[in-house]
Design a protein around this motif. Sequence first.
Motif, PDB file in Angstrom:
ATOM      1  N   HIS A 184       0.778  -1.243   0.000  1.00 38.43           N
ATOM      2  CA  HIS A 184       0.000   0.000   0.000  1.00 38.43           C
ATOM      3  C   HIS A 184       0.808   1.291   0.000  1.00 38.43           C
ATOM      4  O   HIS A 184       0.232   2.353  -0.247  1.00 38.43           O
ATOM      5  N   LEU A 185       2.102   1.243   0.284  1.00 35.05           N
ATOM      6  CA  LEU A 185       2.862   2.486   0.435  1.00 35.05           C
ATOM      7  C   LEU A 185       4.000   2.567  -0.577  1.00 35.05           C
ATOM      8  O   LEU A 185       4.711   1.589  -0.815  1.00 35.05           O
ATOM      9  N   GLU A 186       4.157   3.748  -1.142  1.00 40.37           N
ATOM     10  CA  GLU A 186       5.280   4.018  -2.053  1.00 40.37           C
ATOM     11  C   GLU A 186       6.149   5.094  -1.406  1.00 40.37           C
ATOM     12  O   GLU A 186       5.651   6.166  -1.033  1.00 40.37           O
ATOM     13  N   TYR A 187       7.441   4.812  -1.271  1.00 43.68           N
ATOM     14  CA  TYR A 187       8.343   5.709  -0.561  1.00 43.68           C
ATOM     15  C   TYR A 187       9.200   6.525  -1.526  1.00 43.68           C
ATOM     16  O   TYR A 187       9.492   6.100  -2.652  1.00 43.68           O
ATOM     17  N   ASP A 188       9.624   7.679  -1.047  1.00 43.06           N
ATOM     18  CA  ASP A 188      10.535   8.544  -1.790  1.00 43.06           C
ATOM     19  C   ASP A 188      11.922   7.911  -1.782  1.00 43.06           C
ATOM     20  O   ASP A 188      12.509   7.717  -0.710  1.00 43.06           O
ATOM     21  N   PRO A 189      12.486   7.584  -2.949  1.00 40.85           N
ATOM     22  CA  PRO A 189      13.807   6.940  -2.972  1.00 40.85           C
ATOM     23  C   PRO A 189      14.927   7.827  -2.442  1.00 40.85           C
ATOM     24  O   PRO A 189      15.975   7.329  -2.009  1.00 40.85           O
ATOM     25  N   ASP A 190      14.712   9.141  -2.447  1.00 41.73           N
ATOM     26  CA  ASP A 190      15.748  10.065  -1.979  1.00 41.73           C
ATOM     27  C   ASP A 190      15.583  10.459  -0.517  1.00 41.73           C
ATOM     28  O   ASP A 190      16.484  11.055   0.068  1.00 41.73           O
ATOM     29  N   ARG A 191      14.408  10.112   0.063  1.00 39.08           N
ATOM     30  CA  ARG A 191      14.158  10.455   1.473  1.00 39.08           C
ATOM     31  C   ARG A 191      13.520   9.251   2.152  1.00 39.08           C
ATOM     32  O   ARG A 191      12.298   9.130   2.215  1.00 39.08           O
ATOM     33  N   PRO A 192      14.335   8.328   2.658  1.00 40.06           N
ATOM     34  CA  PRO A 192      13.809   7.096   3.272  1.00 40.06           C
ATOM     35  C   PRO A 192      12.786   7.387   4.365  1.00 40.06           C
ATOM     36  O   PRO A 192      12.979   8.270   5.193  1.00 40.06           O
ATOM     37  N   GLY A 193      11.684   6.661   4.313  1.00 43.73           N
ATOM     38  CA  GLY A 193      10.629   6.825   5.306  1.00 43.73           C
ATOM     39  C   GLY A 193       9.550   7.801   4.899  1.00 43.73           C
ATOM     40  O   GLY A 193       8.489   7.849   5.548  1.00 43.73           O
ATOM     41  N   ARG A 194       9.775   8.571   3.852  1.00 42.77           N
ATOM     42  CA  ARG A 194       8.769   9.541   3.414  1.00 42.77           C
ATOM     43  C   ARG A 194       7.851   8.895   2.385  1.00 42.77           C
ATOM     44  O   ARG A 194       8.280   8.482   1.316  1.00 42.77           O
ATOM     45  N   VAL A 195       6.567   8.827   2.716  1.00 42.07           N
ATOM     46  CA  VAL A 195       5.582   8.229   1.816  1.00 42.07           C
ATOM     47  C   VAL A 195       5.155   9.267   0.785  1.00 42.07           C
ATOM     48  O   VAL A 195       4.779  10.396   1.140  1.00 42.07           O
ATOM     49  N   VAL A 196       5.210   8.888  -0.482  1.00 37.92           N
ATOM     50  CA  VAL A 196       4.809   9.808  -1.542  1.00 37.92           C
ATOM     51  C   VAL A 196       3.473   9.420  -2.166  1.00 37.92           C
ATOM     52  O   VAL A 196       2.816  10.241  -2.799  1.00 37.92           O
ATOM     53  N   LYS A 197       3.060   8.162  -1.980  1.00 39.58           N
ATOM     54  CA  LYS A 197       1.801   7.738  -2.586  1.00 39.58           C
ATOM     55  C   LYS A 197       1.285   6.495  -1.873  1.00 39.58           C
ATOM     56  O   LYS A 197       2.066   5.670  -1.397  1.00 39.58           O
ATOM     57  N   ALA A 198      -0.036   6.375  -1.791  1.00 43.09           N
ATOM     58  CA  ALA A 198      -0.670   5.174  -1.237  1.00 43.09           C
ATOM     59  C   ALA A 198      -1.393   4.437  -2.356  1.00 43.09           C
ATOM     60  O   ALA A 198      -1.981   5.064  -3.247  1.00 43.09           O
ATOM     61  N   HIS A 199      -1.332   3.107  -2.307  1.00 49.05           N
ATOM     62  CA  HIS A 199      -1.955   2.277  -3.337  1.00 49.05           C
ATOM     63  C   HIS A 199      -3.060   1.415  -2.727  1.00 49.05           C
ATOM     64  O   HIS A 199      -3.042   1.104  -1.536  1.00 49.05           O
ATOM     65  N   ASN A 200      -4.004   1.023  -3.555  1.00 43.14           N
ATOM     66  CA  ASN A 200      -5.069   0.095  -3.145  1.00 43.14           C
ATOM     67  C   ASN A 200      -5.840   0.596  -1.923  1.00 43.14           C
ATOM     68  O   ASN A 200      -6.211  -0.180  -1.036  1.00 43.14           O
ATOM     69  N   VAL A 201      -6.076   1.905  -1.873  1.00 44.88           N
ATOM     70  CA  VAL A 201      -6.781   2.495  -0.735  1.00 44.88           C
ATOM     71  C   VAL A 201      -8.226   2.000  -0.673  1.00 44.88           C
ATOM     72  O   VAL A 201      -8.787   1.816   0.412  1.00 44.88           O
ATOM     73  N   GLU A 202      -8.811   1.760  -1.830  1.00 40.17           N
ATOM     74  CA  GLU A 202     -10.192   1.262  -1.854  1.00 40.17           C
ATOM     75  C   GLU A 202     -10.296  -0.091  -1.161  1.00 40.17           C
ATOM     76  O   GLU A 202     -11.298  -0.385  -0.487  1.00 40.17           O
ATOM     77  N   TYR A 203      -9.276  -0.919  -1.320  1.00 38.95           N
ATOM     78  CA  TYR A 203      -9.244  -2.222  -0.641  1.00 38.95           C
ATOM     79  C   TYR A 203      -9.277  -2.025   0.874  1.00 38.95           C
ATOM     80  O   TYR A 203     -10.042  -2.686   1.583  1.00 38.95           O
ATOM     81  N   LEU A 204      -8.448  -1.101   1.370  1.00 34.13           N
ATOM     82  CA  LEU A 204      -8.410  -0.832   2.810  1.00 34.13           C
ATOM     83  C   LEU A 204      -9.760  -0.317   3.306  1.00 34.13           C
ATOM     84  O   LEU A 204     -10.241  -0.717   4.365  1.00 34.13           O
ATOM     85  N   THR A 205     -10.373   0.558   2.529  1.00 33.16           N
ATOM     86  CA  THR A 205     -11.661   1.120   2.908  1.00 33.16           C
ATOM     87  C   THR A 205     -12.724   0.027   3.035  1.00 33.16           C
ATOM     88  O   THR A 205     -13.507   0.006   3.991  1.00 33.16           O
ATOM     89  N   ARG A 206     -12.749  -0.882   2.076  1.00 34.24           N
ATOM     90  CA  ARG A 206     -13.718  -1.980   2.118  1.00 34.24           C
ATOM     91  C   ARG A 206     -13.486  -2.879   3.328  1.00 34.24           C
ATOM     92  O   ARG A 206     -14.448  -3.339   3.961  1.00 34.24           O
ATOM     93  N   LYS A 207     -12.237  -3.116   3.662  1.00 33.86           N
ATOM     94  CA  LYS A 207     -11.923  -3.984   4.811  1.00 33.86           C
ATOM     95  C   LYS A 207     -12.342  -3.343   6.136  1.00 33.86           C
ATOM     96  O   LYS A 207     -12.793  -4.024   7.059  1.00 33.86           O
ATOM     97  N   MET A 208     -12.203  -2.034   6.240  1.00 31.02           N
ATOM     98  CA  MET A 208     -12.510  -1.333   7.479  1.00 31.02           C
ATOM     99  C   MET A 208     -14.001  -1.062   7.665  1.00 31.02           C
ATOM    100  O   MET A 208     -14.481  -0.966   8.796  1.00 31.02           O
ATOM    101  N   GLN A 209     -14.710  -0.921   6.570  1.00 34.96           N
ATOM    102  CA  GLN A 209     -16.082  -0.410   6.612  1.00 34.96           C
ATOM    103  C   GLN A 209     -17.013  -1.121   7.609  1.00 34.96           C
ATOM    104  O   GLN A 209     -17.776  -0.460   8.325  1.00 34.96           O
ATOM    105  N   PRO A 210     -16.980  -2.459   7.720  1.00 35.54           N
ATOM    106  CA  PRO A 210     -17.914  -3.109   8.664  1.00 35.54           C
ATOM    107  C   PRO A 210     -17.683  -2.763  10.131  1.00 35.54           C
ATOM    108  O   PRO A 210     -18.553  -2.977  10.961  1.00 35.54           O
ATOM    109  N   TYR A 211     -16.496  -2.221  10.440  1.00 34.41           N
ATOM    110  CA  TYR A 211     -16.133  -1.974  11.843  1.00 34.41           C
ATOM    111  C   TYR A 211     -15.998  -0.485  12.147  1.00 34.41           C
ATOM    112  O   TYR A 211     -15.508  -0.109  13.211  1.00 34.41           O
ATOM    113  N   LEU A 212     -16.482   0.372  11.257  1.00 35.18           N
ATOM    114  CA  LEU A 212     -16.151   1.796  11.296  1.00 35.18           C
ATOM    115  C   LEU A 212     -17.409   2.632  11.428  1.00 35.18           C
ATOM    116  O   LEU A 212     -18.365   2.415  10.678  1.00 35.18           O
TER     117      LEU A 212
END
Length: 212
Positions: A184-212
């Motif tokens: 789900h996470l894409e990191y900046d190759p020049d700044r370790p630990g810095r997230v530049v983009k999130a992937h498959n967010v819809e998947y996470l949303t569907r997984k959380m929805q029944p408990y949210l």
Amino acid sequence: MMQHQIAAVEKLRKVKVGALLMDMGTGKTLTALELGIRRLNAGKADCILWLCPVSVRRTIAAEVDKHTDAMWEIVRPRGIRNPDANVYIAGIESLSSSVSLNARLLELTQAKRCFLVCDESSLIKNPKARRTLAIWRLGERCPYRLILNGTPLSNNETDLYAQWYLLDPRILGYSSFYAFAANHLEYDPDRPGRVVKAHNVEYLTRKMQPYL
């Protein structure tokens, strides 16, 4: 309760774990208390263990007095004074440094069936932090678990993993942060630990929805 609080209780009373992500002033505390007290009255839990920022422990105690007739205790490192209390309140930050407080709460979760509330759960968004690991250990022993926060994310999707792992690792489907990050996470190759983009967010949303 107001209608949005009733709707939240009606949804989350059907599951053992859940998240109340509600704006400040919309009544997270009362909603969580209603869920916890219902479990106590039904004989499914023995007490509520409420973890919150140290600065609001007295505020939570006042809310318990305002909305319920439950007995509460603020848990100190030296031990629990009232074994018959209905609500035990402890500071999240203290779990980073106090071995004694950790031990007292572990004893409590081993002796009683606790409804665990992690208030301001963004304080445990770091999966490597001491307090996060301590609260995970407590959560493993609690049959009911609830996280409370004003927003789903304070920074980016990185925040989700530790909070939802506390509820149940099976919800997001990852047993380690590294597996979560790889999917789900894409990191900046020049700044370790810095997230530049999130992937498959819809998947996470569907997984959380029944408990949210």
